[in-house]
Design a protein around this motif. Sequence first.
Motif, short mmCIF file in Angstrom:
data_model
loop_
_atom_site.label_atom_id
_atom_site.label_comp_id
_atom_site.label_asym_id
_atom_site.label_seq_id
_atom_site.Cartn_x
_atom_site.Cartn_y
_atom_site.Cartn_z
N ALA A 96 -13.66 83.49 14.82
CA ALA A 96 -14.76 84.28 14.27
C ALA A 96 -14.48 84.82 12.86
CB ALA A 96 -15.08 85.45 15.20
N PHE A 97 -13.22 84.99 12.47
CA PHE A 97 -12.93 85.53 11.14
C PHE A 97 -13.38 84.51 10.09
CE2 PHE A 97 -10.22 85.97 7.40
CZ PHE A 97 -10.56 87.26 7.04
N ALA A 98 -14.26 84.91 9.19
CA ALA A 98 -14.80 84.06 8.13
C ALA A 98 -15.43 82.79 8.71
CB ALA A 98 -13.72 83.73 7.10
N SER A 99 -16.11 82.92 9.84
CA SER A 99 -16.64 81.74 10.53
C SER A 99 -17.65 80.96 9.68
CB SER A 99 -17.24 82.10 11.89
OG SER A 99 -18.37 82.93 11.73
N LYS A 100 -18.46 81.63 8.86
CA LYS A 100 -19.41 80.90 8.02
C LYS A 100 -18.67 79.98 7.06
CE LYS A 100 -23.24 81.33 4.73
NZ LYS A 100 -22.89 80.06 4.15
N SER A 101 -17.61 80.46 6.44
CA SER A 101 -16.81 79.64 5.53
C SER A 101 -16.16 78.48 6.28
CB SER A 101 -15.73 80.48 4.85
OG SER A 101 -16.31 81.52 4.10
N LYS A 102 -15.70 78.75 7.49
CA LYS A 102 -15.06 77.70 8.30
C LYS A 102 -16.07 76.62 8.70
CE LYS A 102 -11.37 80.69 9.87
NZ LYS A 102 -10.83 81.50 10.95
N LEU A 103 -17.28 77.04 9.08
CA LEU A 103 -18.32 76.06 9.44
C LEU A 103 -18.73 75.24 8.22
CD1 LEU A 103 -20.48 78.25 11.82
CD2 LEU A 103 -18.96 76.36 12.47
N ASP A 104 -18.85 75.88 7.06
CA ASP A 104 -19.17 75.15 5.82
C ASP A 104 -18.07 74.14 5.51
OD1 ASP A 104 -21.50 76.65 5.55
OD2 ASP A 104 -20.66 78.00 4.02
N PHE A 105 -16.82 74.52 5.71
CA PHE A 105 -15.67 73.65 5.49
C PHE A 105 -15.74 72.43 6.41
CE2 PHE A 105 -11.23 72.75 6.89
CZ PHE A 105 -10.66 72.40 5.68
N ILE A 106 -16.03 72.65 7.68
CA ILE A 106 -16.13 71.56 8.66
C ILE A 106 -17.25 70.60 8.27
CG2 ILE A 106 -16.77 71.03 11.06
CD1 ILE A 106 -15.33 73.77 11.76
N LYS A 107 -18.40 71.13 7.90
CA LYS A 107 -19.54 70.29 7.51
C LYS A 107 -19.26 69.54 6.22
CE LYS A 107 -22.85 73.46 9.63
NZ LYS A 107 -23.86 74.50 9.33
N LYS A 108 -18.75 70.25 5.22
CA LYS A 108 -18.50 69.66 3.90
C LYS A 108 -17.56 68.47 4.00
CE LYS A 108 -16.48 70.75 -0.61
NZ LYS A 108 -15.83 71.81 -1.40
N HIS A 109 -16.54 68.57 4.83
CA HIS A 109 -15.52 67.53 4.93
C HIS A 109 -15.72 66.60 6.12
CE1 HIS A 109 -13.44 69.19 1.55
NE2 HIS A 109 -13.43 70.39 2.12
N LYS A 110 -16.87 66.75 6.80
CA LYS A 110 -17.25 65.87 7.91
C LYS A 110 -16.16 65.78 8.98
CE LYS A 110 -20.43 63.19 5.18
NZ LYS A 110 -20.47 63.13 3.82
N LEU A 111 -15.66 66.96 9.36
CA LEU A 111 -14.59 67.03 10.37
C LEU A 111 -15.15 67.04 11.78
CD1 LEU A 111 -12.33 69.71 8.66
CD2 LEU A 111 -12.11 67.21 8.57
N GLY A 112 -16.42 67.36 11.93
CA GLY A 112 -17.04 67.42 13.25
C GLY A 112 -18.47 67.88 13.15
N LYS A 113 -19.09 68.01 14.31
CA LYS A 113 -20.49 68.41 14.40
C LYS A 113 -20.59 69.77 15.09
CE LYS A 113 -24.86 67.07 16.43
NZ LYS A 113 -25.54 66.20 17.36
N VAL A 114 -21.28 70.71 14.46
CA VAL A 114 -21.50 72.02 15.05
C VAL A 114 -22.53 71.85 16.17
CG1 VAL A 114 -22.22 74.40 14.66
CG2 VAL A 114 -20.98 73.15 12.87
N LEU A 115 -22.18 72.32 17.35
CA LEU A 115 -23.05 72.19 18.52
C LEU A 115 -23.92 73.42 18.70
CD1 LEU A 115 -20.35 70.69 20.92
CD2 LEU A 115 -22.04 69.46 19.55
N LEU A 116 -24.95 73.29 19.52
CA LEU A 116 -25.84 74.42 19.78
C LEU A 116 -25.21 75.44 20.71
CD1 LEU A 116 -29.24 72.51 20.18
CD2 LEU A 116 -28.40 73.78 18.19
N GLU A 117 -24.31 74.99 21.57
CA GLU A 117 -23.67 75.88 22.53
C GLU A 117 -22.76 76.89 21.81
OE1 GLU A 117 -21.73 73.52 25.72
OE2 GLU A 117 -22.67 71.88 24.63
N MET A 118 -22.69 78.08 22.36
CA MET A 118 -21.82 79.11 21.82
C MET A 118 -20.83 79.53 22.90
SD MET A 118 -22.93 79.89 18.67
CE MET A 118 -22.39 81.53 18.30
N GLY A 119 -19.69 80.05 22.48
CA GLY A 119 -18.72 80.62 23.40
C GLY A 119 -18.73 82.13 23.24
N TYR A 120 -18.34 82.82 24.29
CA TYR A 120 -18.37 84.29 24.25
C TYR A 120 -17.08 84.85 24.84
CZ TYR A 120 -23.26 83.29 23.49
OH TYR A 120 -24.42 82.80 22.98
#
Length: 146
Positions: A73-97
């Motif tokens: 969760a720390f800096a998660s927006k930056s981490k998700l942008d990083f994953i998308k930008k470098h095509k490391l994976g696909k962000v899913l609709l499911e969330m964890g809690y």
Amino acid sequence: MRGKEMEEEKKTLGYDWEFGHEELMLEVDAYRYDNRLYIGLTHMEEGYEESFADLTINLAHMPVERNEAYIDAFASKSKLDFIKKHKLGKVLLEMGYSGMESYYKVAFDLKRLEEFDRAGVERYCSINGMAKPEQTKANKKPPKTR
């Protein structure tokens, strides 16, 4: 860095966040508990490879496929942008809690991760009794239909 890691320089990926730009390397492994996918971010600091941050978090009570993980969760927006930008994976609709926090779930492309940490991906697959990355479910194309 140790042994072969010194001989083979790791590829870096650009990471942009609220504190600026970093050149980071990926470290792939398995969490000790349940052997789930761990991805760490490292960088060079005064000539040594050091931990920068965890990309993933182990939510052992939440369901995942072997190529999936929850994003720290720390800096998660930056981490998700990083994953998308470098095509490391696909962000899913499911969330964890866990507690009062929610975590994004990502289906990682193990073949792509292998480009940045071949030994780590091979170790992860071996620990989990998985085929090599090019044969994993995430990378298989559906059969053609007539």
